[in-house]
Motif scaffolding. Structure first.
Motif, PDB file in Angstrom:
ATOM      1  N   THR B  40       0.665  -1.257  -0.349  1.00  0.00           N
ATOM      2  CA  THR B  40       0.094   0.036  -0.336  1.00  0.00           C
ATOM      3  C   THR B  40       1.000   1.146   0.165  1.00  0.00           C
ATOM      4  OG1 THR B  40      -0.296  -0.297   2.721  1.00  0.00           O
ATOM      5  CG2 THR B  40      -2.048  -1.907   1.772  1.00  0.00           C
ATOM      6  N   TYR B  41      -0.170   2.487  -0.103  1.00  0.00           N
ATOM      7  CA  TYR B  41       1.189   3.279  -0.682  1.00  0.00           C
ATOM      8  C   TYR B  41       1.456   3.987   0.914  1.00  0.00           C
ATOM      9  CZ  TYR B  41      -0.872   4.663  -5.101  1.00  0.00           C
ATOM     10  OH  TYR B  41      -0.566   4.536  -6.602  1.00  0.00           O
ATOM     11  N   LEU B  42       0.752   3.559   2.344  1.00  0.00           N
ATOM     12  CA  LEU B  42       0.151   4.081   3.113  1.00  0.00           C
ATOM     13  C   LEU B  42       2.241   3.423   3.656  1.00  0.00           C
ATOM     14  CD1 LEU B  42      -0.261   5.077   5.983  1.00  0.00           C
ATOM     15  CD2 LEU B  42      -2.054   3.437   6.296  1.00  0.00           C
ATOM     16  N   ASP B  84      -2.840  -1.337  14.892  1.00  0.00           N
ATOM     17  CA  ASP B  84      -3.526  -1.999  14.372  1.00  0.00           C
ATOM     18  C   ASP B  84      -3.606  -3.109  13.189  1.00  0.00           C
ATOM     19  OD1 ASP B  84      -6.309  -2.151  13.908  1.00  0.00           O
ATOM     20  OD2 ASP B  84      -5.897  -0.692  12.580  1.00  0.00           O
ATOM     21  N   THR B  85      -2.017  -2.390  12.434  1.00  0.00           N
ATOM     22  CA  THR B  85      -1.656  -3.418  11.348  1.00  0.00           C
ATOM     23  C   THR B  85      -1.108  -4.558  12.238  1.00  0.00           C
ATOM     24  OG1 THR B  85      -0.453  -1.630  10.538  1.00  0.00           O
ATOM     25  CG2 THR B  85      -0.174  -3.448   9.381  1.00  0.00           C
ATOM     26  N   THR B 103     -11.002  -4.368  12.107  1.00  0.00           N
ATOM     27  CA  THR B 103     -11.485  -3.582  14.159  1.00  0.00           C
ATOM     28  C   THR B 103     -12.822  -3.620  14.400  1.00  0.00           C
ATOM     29  OG1 THR B 103      -9.128  -3.294  13.144  1.00  0.00           O
ATOM     30  CG2 THR B 103      -9.801  -2.205  15.123  1.00  0.00           C
ATOM     31  N   THR B 104     -12.888  -3.669  14.843  1.00  0.00           N
ATOM     32  CA  THR B 104     -14.725  -3.286  15.862  1.00  0.00           C
ATOM     33  C   THR B 104     -14.197  -2.021  17.182  1.00  0.00           C
ATOM     34  OG1 THR B 104     -14.501  -4.805  16.923  1.00  0.00           O
ATOM     35  CG2 THR B 104     -15.597  -4.787  14.633  1.00  0.00           C
ATOM     36  N   ASN B 105     -13.157  -2.331  17.565  1.00  0.00           N
ATOM     37  CA  ASN B 105     -12.349  -1.522  18.948  1.00  0.00           C
ATOM     38  C   ASN B 105     -10.970  -1.423  18.679  1.00  0.00           C
ATOM     39  OD1 ASN B 105     -12.169  -2.102  21.684  1.00  0.00           O
ATOM     40  ND2 ASN B 105     -13.949  -0.635  21.370  1.00  0.00           N
ATOM     41  N   HIS B 131     -16.535 -15.573  15.785  1.00  0.00           N
ATOM     42  CA  HIS B 131     -17.115 -14.658  15.183  1.00  0.00           C
ATOM     43  C   HIS B 131     -16.366 -13.301  15.355  1.00  0.00           C
ATOM     44  CE1 HIS B 131     -21.014 -16.986  14.154  1.00  0.00           C
ATOM     45  NE2 HIS B 131     -20.689 -17.480  15.377  1.00  0.00           N
ATOM     46  N   THR B 132     -16.202 -12.891  16.446  1.00  0.00           N
ATOM     47  CA  THR B 132     -14.928 -12.840  17.142  1.00  0.00           C
ATOM     48  C   THR B 132     -13.663 -12.649  17.745  1.00  0.00           C
ATOM     49  OG1 THR B 132     -16.065 -12.369  19.406  1.00  0.00           O
ATOM     50  CG2 THR B 132     -17.152 -11.223  17.866  1.00  0.00           C
ATOM     51  N   SER B 153     -10.540  -5.397  19.594  1.00  0.00           N
ATOM     52  CA  SER B 153     -11.870  -6.417  19.093  1.00  0.00           C
ATOM     53  C   SER B 153     -11.834  -6.180  17.395  1.00  0.00           C
ATOM     54  CB  SER B 153     -12.902  -5.764  19.641  1.00  0.00           C
ATOM     55  OG  SER B 153     -13.098  -5.736  20.991  1.00  0.00           O
ATOM     56  N   PHE B 155     -14.249  -8.665  13.908  1.00  0.00           N
ATOM     57  CA  PHE B 155     -15.154  -9.220  13.753  1.00  0.00           C
ATOM     58  C   PHE B 155     -14.814  -9.753  12.513  1.00  0.00           C
ATOM     59  CE2 PHE B 155     -19.814  -9.315  12.633  1.00  0.00           C
ATOM     60  CZ  PHE B 155     -20.023  -9.950  13.511  1.00  0.00           C
ATOM     61  N   VAL B 164     -14.716  -3.897  -1.548  1.00  0.00           N
ATOM     62  CA  VAL B 164     -14.743  -2.929  -1.029  1.00  0.00           C
ATOM     63  C   VAL B 164     -15.842  -2.356  -1.513  1.00  0.00           C
ATOM     64  CG1 VAL B 164     -13.893  -0.866  -1.160  1.00  0.00           C
ATOM     65  CG2 VAL B 164     -12.398  -1.849  -1.668  1.00  0.00           C
ATOM     66  N   LEU B 167     -18.557  -3.687   0.849  1.00  0.00           N
ATOM     67  CA  LEU B 167     -18.793  -2.998   2.522  1.00  0.00           C
ATOM     68  C   LEU B 167     -18.999  -1.338   1.936  1.00  0.00           C
ATOM     69  CD1 LEU B 167     -15.198  -4.565   4.162  1.00  0.00           C
ATOM     70  CD2 LEU B 167     -16.408  -4.397   5.273  1.00  0.00           C
ATOM     71  N   LYS B 168     -18.644  -0.968   0.899  1.00  0.00           N
ATOM     72  CA  LYS B 168     -19.199   0.207   0.908  1.00  0.00           C
ATOM     73  C   LYS B 168     -21.399   0.828   1.017  1.00  0.00           C
ATOM     74  CE  LYS B 168     -14.803   2.602  -0.568  1.00  0.00           C
ATOM     75  NZ  LYS B 168     -13.875   3.565  -1.424  1.00  0.00           N
TER      76      LYS B 168
END
Lengths: 169, 169, 169, 169
Positions: B40-42, B84-85, B103-105, B131-132, B153, B155, B164, B167-168
């Motif tokens: 990725t660019y990031l 997060d990564t 990521t949910t949390n 599920h989680t 957390s 999911f 994408v 999801l969008k």
């Protein structure tokens, strides 16, 4: 020719349309930083704009492939950059002269995927104490979708003449 | 000459030593992305390396001015990108084929300022459910300093043919 | 005489005024539970009242020495009981028939000490998804003081005919 | 006869076996509090035992219907009481004389349902700073199941001669 310019030319030759857009934005904002429009490389790299008034702070970035993760949606960590910046900017604006606010705790709930052209985080104050502050941050879209909600704790410390070195010791 | 090269030359002329270092790193990693070394660019922009095995994932970036906030220390949000990564990479490596983890949390405690040349986040699994998932992430320095601790957390969702767009919508 | 009554008489004889108040409340609410006014021993023990409408749930308990910690202020964990109950009650009221919501994540910021006669937590919904919900909970006093703010994640699961045994296996 | 004893007798007559067990435990621990074995009504009501050494604090309660929610499993808020007590006890044991630690932030991930006879939370220190501490708390069962994981932030304040009133102002 400067070897950097050489490298740049080589990169341009191999660039996709997507690459060119990323490079164009990067250079444009890098030049703006040189001209004093951005205070940090990071805010230039993200093309970040901030608006802060008495009760709220809003931080906005464009939603481009530069911030996407490998499933092509905005990286959760970049949303954290936005939320932390919005909350930290507001917290610092509330500090007495000679003091600044540092994040001690950040909790984010990711609610749904951001899919508009811009991503905007807004912060407000939950508690403004003498030693600590608690703030709230939210990312909402223009279409009303709630993308993320966050809370942050900030600790208020005296600014040092040489803040970084002082903090590092 | 290409107007982009023109702009690039103009930027170089006004560059400080710090600017030149940032630009050099940026171009080097951008070229590596063109060659497939970054996905990725990031991750190219942050010069991110990842190592994942069965039980842990480690994500490392150099600690350069590119990631600093306006008091010249690593931006808390960039540490969130790392944590997060690391957690997300490990969570995804544990998913059944056809599934991915979002990521949910995310909760982060910032403990002290990172002041070494590299910043490394490592993730491990606390709970691996159907599920989680719950994961832990930590940033430690070589000198033993504990910079940040996080929990996340995740999911588990079925991958879409067109993730994408799906999801969008 | 029943040995329990014996013990009870012995306790009464040694009771301070504070002890007697605690005991009186306990028995009164225990009897109300026997009469069906409380659904659990815990809600009776805390003398908990709940009001839930379409958009909010409010849970209230008296601020008595029964819930105080050893520095004589309400125990943070009891505020967690209130916040989790308010959020969980509202989350469950939103579930489709045959489903219930279980807390997966709870984050609380404690802002200041509760010092009124009653403590009231109110919950509202941040995101109402098919598989997960995110709620917000707050404890405010009548005098306007903000005591605590919380967010919670809930996971929606099918109710089992024998929920406890099913969950335990 | 004392009207309280009267009420108590009436309650006993209507008690199920479950009710009698709850009442017996309650009275036994209430009497122990009168004898100085528990420091608060809450720790007596929950039959809470604490063991603290240099590096860890363990808080244990029996898993009885007194702490169950209306789906007959331990209330998440009661697990918060345990985790907060374990972390707070350890944090306070680390404070300099004249200082105490108050919880400012608590984050809990609930992993699975506790189904053994006892529930035990253990705390350890992540960061022991001059003004703030960060601790970790976990609930594990004897069978190895991980029930909950938590992190907490604590703020260190000078003890007042009259702590409650001082804090309340």
């Amino acid at each position: 020719m400067n070897p950097l310019t050489d490298q740049f030319t080589r990169i341009l030759e191999k660039s996709s349309i997507g690459d060119l857009e990323i490079l164009t934005n990067y250079l444009t904002n890098f030049e703006k930083k040189q001209q004093g429009e951005f205070s940090t490389y990071l805010s230039a790299g993200l093309n970040m704009t901030r608006v802060t008034d008495k009760n709220a702070s809003v931080v906005t970035i464009p939603n481009t492939p530069f911030i996407h993760n490998n499933v092509d949606i905005p990286h959760g960590g970049i949303l954290a950059v936005l939320l932390d910046t919005a909350m930290g900017t507001l917290a610092n604006s509330k500090c007495q002269p000679g003091f600044s606010a540092v994040t001690t705790n950040l909790t984010i709930h990711y609610l749904t995927v951001a899919d508009e052209d811009k991503i905007s985080a807004q912060a407000s104050i939950i508690r403004n104490g003498r030693h600590t502050m608690v703030l709230e941050g939210n990312i909402f879209q223009q279409d009303g979708k709630h993308i993320a909600t966050a809370t942050g704790s900030f600790f208020i410390i005296p600014k040092k003449a040489e803040p970084v070195i002082a903090l590092k010791q």
